[in-house]
Design an enzyme around this catalytic site. Structure first.
Site, short mmCIF file in Angstrom:
data_model
loop_
_atom_site.label_atom_id
_atom_site.label_comp_id
_atom_site.label_asym_id
_atom_site.label_seq_id
_atom_site.Cartn_x
_atom_site.Cartn_y
_atom_site.Cartn_z
N SER A 25 -2.12 -1.70 1.62
CA SER A 25 -1.12 -0.62 1.57
C SER A 25 -1.77 0.71 1.22
CB SER A 25 -0.07 -0.92 0.49
OG SER A 25 0.48 -2.17 0.68
N HIS A 56 3.32 0.29 7.24
CA HIS A 56 2.18 -0.37 7.86
C HIS A 56 2.26 -0.19 9.36
CE1 HIS A 56 0.71 -2.57 4.35
NE2 HIS A 56 1.96 -2.81 4.03
N HIS A 78 2.53 -10.34 4.79
CA HIS A 78 2.65 -10.78 3.39
C HIS A 78 3.58 -12.00 3.32
CE1 HIS A 78 1.66 -6.44 2.88
NE2 HIS A 78 0.95 -6.89 1.85
N TYR A 80 5.57 -12.55 0.91
CA TYR A 80 6.88 -12.13 0.39
C TYR A 80 7.80 -11.60 1.49
CZ TYR A 80 5.00 -7.32 0.38
OH TYR A 80 4.43 -6.13 0.75
N MET A 206 0.03 -8.85 -4.54
CA MET A 206 0.87 -9.82 -3.83
C MET A 206 0.26 -10.24 -2.49
SD MET A 206 4.45 -7.78 -4.38
CE MET A 206 4.87 -7.00 -5.95
N SER A 207 -1.05 -10.18 -2.39
CA SER A 207 -1.68 -10.50 -1.09
C SER A 207 -3.08 -11.07 -1.30
CB SER A 207 -1.76 -9.23 -0.24
OG SER A 207 -2.69 -8.32 -0.78
N HIS A 242 7.09 1.65 -5.58
CA HIS A 242 6.21 1.53 -4.41
C HIS A 242 5.67 2.91 -4.01
CE1 HIS A 242 4.44 -0.10 -0.83
NE2 HIS A 242 5.18 0.65 -0.05
N1 HPA Z 1 1.88 -5.58 -9.10
C1 HPA Z 1 1.83 -6.31 -7.98
N2 HPA Z 1 1.42 -5.81 -6.82
C2 HPA Z 1 1.02 -4.53 -6.80
C3 HPA Z 1 1.05 -3.71 -7.94
C4 HPA Z 1 1.52 -4.27 -9.16
O1 HPA Z 1 1.57 -3.63 -10.22
N3 HPA Z 1 0.60 -2.48 -7.57
C5 HPA Z 1 0.30 -2.56 -6.25
N4 HPA Z 1 0.55 -3.79 -5.77
#
Ligand code: HPA
Length: 267
Positions: A25, A56, A78, A80, A206-207, A242
């Site tokens: 990202s 993306h 991802h 998620y 998360m990846s 985000h």
């Molecule tokens: N946690 C999980 N995923 C993330 C974070 C976070 O604080 N920052 C960027 N991706």
């Protein structure tokens, strides 16, 4: 599935790629440094899941970097987002089919280690898979690798050394640490971040972990770099967004791009 996708890509690329890149990202702009680029949208590749991910691009960019033929993924799948884990790692198998020897995986991550600051780059030396999933679950694809792949050197020691040396030469303060994967998409709670700290994690995201496991299984050498885009939940007395992840990744992007480019040059 991956054979057909690889065939489709091979017909469009002008060479066999040596290096694969997965851009996280806010870090997709590395592709601007790729010369004579060929663009292939994920949505056009046979067998690829359909995606309309916000922020993306969702495409491969192949071309040369310092004379090496590379293929970058601008955006990833991802878990998620609801993709099957096999879909998340399909591109890695396709890159293997195309012949890559090295894979550079990148991501935006939250800083768990209190010494880190937003904007720092962290070389991943190891990971903790807290996602509850493993992409190799199910029948082993023996043509890629063994049933029980070793993960002792998941992040290739020679590539770690190379990244450190390269960062030093560029005057970049490259942090080192352990990446923990949570499933998301909710950010962690402050209590979860305290838990991760106890477990020895330095960054959380998360990846990345599924792709790394798949690459290591297939005998690809992996290097991982996290951009610390925010301090993890509970470190500062305010919510995470985000937007802040994207803004910070953008602020760090020149440093990030220069480092990746120099690493590819010296591979
Ligand atoms: N946690 C999980 N995923 C993330 C974070 C976070 O604080 N920052 C960027 N991706």
């Amino acid at each position: 599935m991956y054979k057909e996708a690889a065939k489709y890509l091979r017909q469009r690329l002008s060479s066999a790629p040596e290096v694969g890149l997965i851009l996280g990202s806010g870090l997709g702009q590395f592709t601007e440094r790729i010369e004579n680029p060929v663009y292939v949208d994920y949505n056009s590749v046979p067998g690829f899941p359909y995606t309309t991910v916000e922020g993306h691009k969702g495409r491969f960019v192949a071309g040369t970097c310092s004379g090496k033929y590379v293929i970058a993924m601008e955006g990833r799948f991802h878990y998620y987002e609801g993709f099957d884990i096999k879909e998340v790692v399909l591109p890695v198998r396709v890159l293997k089919e195309l012949g890559i020897k090295n894979l550079i995986v990148t991501n935006a991550a939250g800083g768990v280690n209190m010494d880190f600051k937003p904007g720092d780059l962290m070389l991943i030396t190891d990971h903790i898979n807290l996602s509850g999933i493993n992409p190799l679950r199910g029948r082993n694809e023996a043509e890629f690798g063994p049933r029980f792949p070793d993960m002792t050197y998941a992040y290739d020691p020679a590539l770690i050394e190379l990244a450190e040396k390269t960062a030093k030469a560029l005057g970049i303060n490259l942090r080192k640490g352990i990446y923990a994967m949570m499933q998301g998409p909710s950010y962690e709670t402050p209590a979860e971040i305290r838990m991760l700290r106890v477990l020895g994690a330095d960054a959380v995201g998360m990846s990345t972990v599924p792709e790394v496991i798949t690459a290591v299984h297939a005998g690809i050498k992996v290097m991982g770099i996290s951009c610390i885009t925010n301090m993890a939940a509970g470190v500062l007395d305010r919510p995470l967004t985000h937007d802040e992840v994207i803004v910070t990744a953008n602020l760090a992007k020149d440093k990030f791009i220069n480092l990746i480019f120099a690493i590819i040059t010296s591979l």
